[in-house]
Write a protein that holds these residues in place. Structure first.
Motif, PDB file in Angstrom:
ATOM      1  N   UNK A  30       0.824  -1.218   0.000  1.00 21.50           N
ATOM      2  CA  UNK A  30       0.000   0.000   0.000  1.00 21.50           C
ATOM      3  C   UNK A  30       0.860   1.272   0.000  1.00 21.50           C
ATOM      4  N   UNK A  31       2.059   1.212   0.538  1.00 19.77           N
ATOM      5  CA  UNK A  31       2.946   2.383   0.518  1.00 19.77           C
ATOM      6  C   UNK A  31       3.261   2.790  -0.918  1.00 19.77           C
ATOM      7  N   UNK A  32       3.421   1.820  -1.801  1.00 18.42           N
ATOM      8  CA  UNK A  32       3.661   2.135  -3.215  1.00 18.42           C
ATOM      9  C   UNK A  32       2.478   2.903  -3.793  1.00 18.42           C
ATOM     10  N   UNK A  33       1.273   2.462  -3.505  1.00 12.10           N
ATOM     11  CA  UNK A  33       0.054   3.128  -3.996  1.00 12.10           C
ATOM     12  C   UNK A  33      -0.026   4.550  -3.440  1.00 12.10           C
ATOM     13  N   UNK A  34       0.218   4.694  -2.148  1.00 11.89           N
ATOM     14  CA  UNK A  34       0.180   6.013  -1.507  1.00 11.89           C
ATOM     15  C   UNK A  34       1.219   6.937  -2.122  1.00 11.89           C
ATOM     16  N   UNK A  35       2.444   6.455  -2.268  1.00 11.31           N
ATOM     17  CA  UNK A  35       3.525   7.268  -2.840  1.00 11.31           C
ATOM     18  C   UNK A  35       3.199   7.655  -4.281  1.00 11.31           C
ATOM     19  N   UNK A  36       2.645   6.733  -5.044  1.00 11.96           N
ATOM     20  CA  UNK A  36       2.287   7.029  -6.437  1.00 11.96           C
ATOM     21  C   UNK A  36       1.200   8.095  -6.514  1.00 11.96           C
TER      22      UNK A  36
END
Length: 125
Positions: free
Chosen positions: A105-111
């Motif tokens: 989910x961190x990847x989604x948030x960062x994106x």
């Protein structure tokens, strides 16, 4: 309401799109950036030297950020946004599939934050 009152005391009112975006997202951007930096220690085996250098650059600028937020910190936020955007773009490469999965989910948030940052900085829709 309390947040708006606090912010009105700590920073001059600005109506620029960038200032408004930072008012809403600066903390989330900084927190996501700090989490990306921390992910390196738990997943160093999933990245290469290029990603390690990006995370190191992000780490340096994350440490420079000072709170409470004021327009004098926008240059630091711009650099954080730039590094996060670079990392998110690099994460799309197949060689980072395992690291992307590790981030979850961190990847989604960062994106999402990187896209918003880019939109406000460069006017892309």
């Amino acid at each position: 309401m309390e947040r708006a009152h606090r912010l009105s005391k700590t920073q001059p009112q600005s109506t620029s799109a960038e200032a408004l975006w930072y008012d809403r997202h600066a903390l989330a951007l900084w927190e996501a950036a700090a989490q990306l930096v921390a992910s390196r220690s738990r997943a160093d085996h999933l990245i290469d030297d290029e990603m390690a250098e990006c995370l190191h650059g992000l780490r340096r600028v994350v440490r420079e950020m000072q709170w409470p937020l004021s327009p004098s910190h926008y240059s630091v936020l711009r650099e954080i946004g730039w590094w996060v955007q670079e990392i998110v773009e690099s994460l799309e490469e197949p060689r980072y599939a395992a690291f992307r999965e590790h981030l979850g989910e961190l990847h989604v948030t960062a994106a999402t934050l990187a896209a918003g940052y880019h939109r406000v900085r460069f006017g892309d829709a």
